[in-house]
Design a protein around this motif. Structure first.
Motif, PDB file in Angstrom:
ATOM      1  N   ASN A  50      -7.368   1.343  -5.659  1.00  0.00           N
ATOM      2  CA  ASN A  50      -7.529   2.505  -4.801  1.00  0.00           C
ATOM      3  C   ASN A  50      -7.377   3.767  -5.616  1.00  0.00           C
ATOM      4  OD1 ASN A  50      -8.239   1.551  -2.317  1.00  0.00           O
ATOM      5  ND2 ASN A  50      -6.138   1.156  -1.686  1.00  0.00           N
ATOM      6  N   GLY A  66      -4.172  -5.259   0.807  1.00  0.00           N
ATOM      7  CA  GLY A  66      -3.274  -4.395   0.076  1.00  0.00           C
ATOM      8  C   GLY A  66      -3.945  -3.573  -1.030  1.00  0.00           C
ATOM      9  N   THR A  67      -3.102  -3.078  -1.867  1.00  0.00           N
ATOM     10  CA  THR A  67      -3.561  -2.283  -3.002  1.00  0.00           C
ATOM     11  C   THR A  67      -2.911  -2.829  -4.269  1.00  0.00           C
ATOM     12  OG1 THR A  67      -3.648  -0.326  -1.574  1.00  0.00           O
ATOM     13  CG2 THR A  67      -3.753   0.061  -3.937  1.00  0.00           C
ATOM     14  N   CYS A 119       0.862  -1.191   0.000  1.00  0.00           N
ATOM     15  CA  CYS A 119       0.000   0.000   0.000  1.00  0.00           C
ATOM     16  C   CYS A 119       0.886   1.224   0.000  1.00  0.00           C
ATOM     17  CB  CYS A 119      -0.893   0.018   1.249  1.00  0.00           C
ATOM     18  SG  CYS A 119      -2.191  -1.229   1.153  1.00  0.00           S
ATOM     19  N   TYR A 125      -6.978   2.667  10.272  1.00  0.00           N
ATOM     20  CA  TYR A 125      -7.856   1.643  10.867  1.00  0.00           C
ATOM     21  C   TYR A 125      -7.463   0.226  10.434  1.00  0.00           C
ATOM     22  CZ  TYR A 125      -9.618   2.034   6.133  1.00  0.00           C
ATOM     23  OH  TYR A 125      -9.690   2.074   4.770  1.00  0.00           O
ATOM     24  N   CYS A 126      -6.437   0.115   9.579  1.00  0.00           N
ATOM     25  CA  CYS A 126      -6.238  -1.142   8.858  1.00  0.00           C
ATOM     26  C   CYS A 126      -5.314  -2.117   9.575  1.00  0.00           C
ATOM     27  CB  CYS A 126      -5.666  -0.832   7.482  1.00  0.00           C
ATOM     28  SG  CYS A 126      -5.310  -2.329   6.558  1.00  0.00           S
ATOM     29  N   CYS A 168      -3.546   2.899   6.144  1.00  0.00           N
ATOM     30  CA  CYS A 168      -4.721   3.610   6.669  1.00  0.00           C
ATOM     31  C   CYS A 168      -4.770   3.393   8.187  1.00  0.00           C
ATOM     32  CB  CYS A 168      -5.992   3.094   5.997  1.00  0.00           C
ATOM     33  SG  CYS A 168      -5.963   3.265   4.210  1.00  0.00           S
TER      34      CYS A 168
HETATM   35  S1  SF4 Z   1      -5.149  -2.584   2.661  1.00  0.00           S
HETATM   36 FE1  SF4 Z   1      -6.658  -0.989   2.158  1.00  0.00          FE
HETATM   37  S2  SF4 Z   1      -7.301  -0.242   4.151  1.00  0.00           S
HETATM   38 FE2  SF4 Z   1      -5.367  -1.347   4.476  1.00  0.00          FE
HETATM   39  S3  SF4 Z   1      -3.763   0.191   4.342  1.00  0.00           S
HETATM   40 FE3  SF4 Z   1      -4.032  -0.650   2.315  1.00  0.00          FE
HETATM   41  S4  SF4 Z   1      -5.487   0.730   1.314  1.00  0.00           S
HETATM   42 FE4  SF4 Z   1      -5.627   1.107   3.485  1.00  0.00          FE
END
Ligand code: SF4
Length: 373
Positions: free
Chosen positions: A91, A58-59, A6, A12-13, A10
């Motif tokens: 994303n 992930g992204t 990523c 909250y992740c 984030c």
């Molecule tokens: S997996 Fe999704 S929520 Fe978690 S850090 Fe990456 S973009 Fe953010």
């Protein structure tokens, strides 16, 4: 297929995804392609072309275009181009017109956008890398590139979020003309930035009543807009329910490729190593990167089966339960079902049982009753 990178984490992740590891991407993708070609091929030879493929993270779109192309080429080489549902998580802030063209050319036919909210102040507060306008722009570019099956994730119960904010996000998502919306209530998970902020008393979460009002709004409003609920967190226009998700909830075997990916094959569950370096080195050296997860007890397997099925609008099928466990659903859960039915949380009929709207809302109460062990 898991892409554990990523741009930034984030707040909250707690998913197995890492920021600042761009220098590991190339080796990771090489290992992943190798795994696709070896394990993907042996899966294909045993079970045929999979009905669905899902590249998540992930992204995935944090990968440079040339690495994404490599993955798509490996998938095509092994599975061909006729995958019924082929999803990539995207994303906003990591994609452009050309990226979507590459995905389309590689056989991808469904996109799932992590948007969470369209309000810039909220996006900043939860550590997202994009603005609301960038999210809209990304979805529009995807549509222009020819994608007609698009999902957007939205979150509620965010710090500082009001019902009005959420209403605006739902309206904006709908105005984009997408086909699928997933909703997630914020959970403060251990080890996240939000958990630390909460400990310090700095996380300004909505009250329980406010979060409940947001939940009620979404679950009422989305069906009015034509998105029918087919799972606890998922709403879709008719015919756009995610087939990949459905298979998972209905106990269909799957092959997970990449670090931290889970597989469920011939009744056994496997988990790959989470560490990117260990995964890459392991694949390169031809070592085992999967661990067999402990065989669940019969009771545990029944609970898991019930939990997954109860998440869906179809609920638990008597026949599927009987086929899997050679026992009648009533023998195991008859009393529980009668009790939950009495509380208005469950509908019970000849086909099986499923949660009512009230049951979905108070899902934890219902799920707890299905615990056997
Ligand atoms: S997996 Fe999704 S929520 Fe978690 S850090 Fe990456 S973009 Fe953010």
């Amino acid at each position: 297929m898991h892409i554990p990178f990523c741009r930034q984490k984030c707040f909250y992740c707690d998913f197995p995804s890492f920021a600042g590891k761009e220098n590991r991407m190339e080796a990771y993708v090489e290992a992943l392609c190798q795994q696709v070609k070896i394990q993907g091929l042996s899966y294909q030879q045993k079970w045929g072309i999979p009905a669905t493929i899902y590249i998540g993270g992930g992204t995935p779109t944090a990968l440079p275009q040339k690495l994404m192309k490599k993955i798509l080429a490996a998938v095509t080489e092994v599975f061909g181009t006729e995958i019924g549902e082929f999803t990539v998580e995207c994303n906003p802030g990591t994609v452009d017109e050309n990226y979507f063209k590459i995905l389309r050319a590689g056989g991808v036919n469904r996109l799932s956008f992590g948007v969470q909210s369209f309000q810039d102040a909220l996006l900043k507060k939860i550590g997202r890398i994009h603005s609301g306008a960038e999210a809209c722009e990304a979805v529009k570019l995807a549509q222009q590139a020819g994608f007609v099956n698009i999902s957007v994730d939205l979150m509620y119960g965010l710090p500082g979020q009001s019902l009005t904010d959420l209403q605006a996000s739902v309206a904006q998502a709908d105005a984009l003309g997408i086909q699928h919306i997933s909703i997630y209530g914020l959970q403060v998970e251990e080890g996240t930035a939000f958990a630390r902020m909460e400990e310090m008393g700095k996380l300004n979460l909505p009250t329980e009543d406010e979060a409940e009002a947001m939940y009620d709004y979404m679950t009422n409003r989305l069906p009015q807009l034509g998105y029918q609920r087919y799972e606890v967190s998922n709403f879709a226009k008719a015919g756009f329910e995610s087939r990949h998700n459905r298979s998972y909830w209905h106990d269909v075997p799957y092959l997970g490729l990449g670090a931290a990916a889970h597989s469920y094959l011939e009744g056994k569950r496997y988990a790959a190593v989470t560490d990117i370096e260990a995964y890459t080195a392991g694949i390169k050296a031809g070592q085992e990167i999967w661990e067999l997860e402990e065989e669940p007890s019969l009771e545990h397997a029944m609970e898991e089966f019930a939990f997954l099925a109860l998440r869906t609008a179809e609920g638990i099928s008597r026949k599927a339960f009987r086929d899997k466990f050679q026992q009648e659903l009533d023998e195991v859960y008859g009393t529980v079902m009668a009790d939950l039915k009495g509380q208005g949380l469950l509908l019970v009929d000849q086909a099986g049982c499923r949660l009512t709207e009230k049951g979905f809302k108070y899902g934890n109460l219902a799920f707890a009753e299905f615990i056997l062990s």
